[in-house]
Design a protein around this motif. Structure first.
Motif, PDB file in Angstrom:
ATOM      1  N   UNK A   1       0.893  -1.278  -0.144  1.00  0.00           N
ATOM      2  CA  UNK A   1      -0.030  -0.213  -0.122  1.00  0.00           C
ATOM      3  C   UNK A   1       0.963   1.112  -0.165  1.00  0.00           C
ATOM      4  N   UNK A   2       1.823   1.228   0.784  1.00  0.00           N
ATOM      5  CA  UNK A   2       2.683   2.532   0.901  1.00  0.00           C
ATOM      6  C   UNK A   2       3.427   2.550  -0.395  1.00  0.00           C
ATOM      7  N   UNK A   3       3.722   1.710  -0.985  1.00  0.00           N
ATOM      8  CA  UNK A   3       4.733   1.649  -2.373  1.00  0.00           C
ATOM      9  C   UNK A   3       3.379   2.261  -3.497  1.00  0.00           C
ATOM     10  N   UNK A   4       2.499   1.530  -3.610  1.00  0.00           N
ATOM     11  CA  UNK A   4       1.494   1.577  -4.795  1.00  0.00           C
ATOM     12  C   UNK A   4       0.829   3.032  -4.510  1.00  0.00           C
ATOM     13  N   UNK A   5       0.264   3.254  -3.328  1.00  0.00           N
ATOM     14  CA  UNK A   5      -0.416   4.626  -3.289  1.00  0.00           C
ATOM     15  C   UNK A   5       0.496   5.871  -3.029  1.00  0.00           C
ATOM     16  N   UNK A   6       1.685   5.473  -1.941  1.00  0.00           N
ATOM     17  CA  UNK A   6       2.423   6.576  -1.636  1.00  0.00           C
ATOM     18  C   UNK A   6       3.612   7.012  -2.706  1.00  0.00           C
TER      19      UNK A   6
END
Length: 123
Positions: free
Chosen positions: A20-25
């Motif tokens: 989530x941190x990678x794909x969204x952030x």
């Protein structure tokens, strides 16, 4: 039989929070959570499911291709966000990791789980 059903792709990662941190952030994608799984909401309604699998093995092929208008600009923006581009022998990549020979211009990078992604620009 399945021609009119809604289909979507999916892939596994060992850590949903890290994904989530990678794909969204990092990539800036719209995401949502559903029962411990992560949905990537891609342009054109092409949602992709990311599901947890503690012993997931990274895909050895490109699982997502992001078509961009300007590959140089996309590579620069991703590098500024901490993305490292992959190098593959015998692909003819330039110093930035971009292949500019046959087909679309393309550069590969990985998510935190090691799955291969790309940015590409049609000629």
């Amino acid at each position: 039989m399945l021609a009119d059903t809604k289909a979507y792709s999916g892939f596994a990662v060992p850590d949903i929070d890290e994904a989530r941190a990678f794909y969204a952030g990092t990539l800036g994608l719209r995401t949502s959570d559903d029962h411990g799984q992560l949905w990537l909401h891609l342009a054109g309604g092409r949602d992709t499911l990311v599901y947890p699998q503690p012993d997931a093995t990274p895909a050895s092929y490109t699982i997502l291709n992001f078509e961009v208008d300007d590959i140089d600009q996309a590579v620069d923006a991703l590098v500024a966000r901490g993305v490292r581009f992959e190098r593959y022998d015998a692909t003819g990549q330039d110093e930035r990791g971009i292949v500019r020979s046959e087909g679309p211009y393309i550069a590969w990078f990985t998510d935190p789980a090691g799955n291969i992604l790309s940015v590409l620009q049609e000629r």
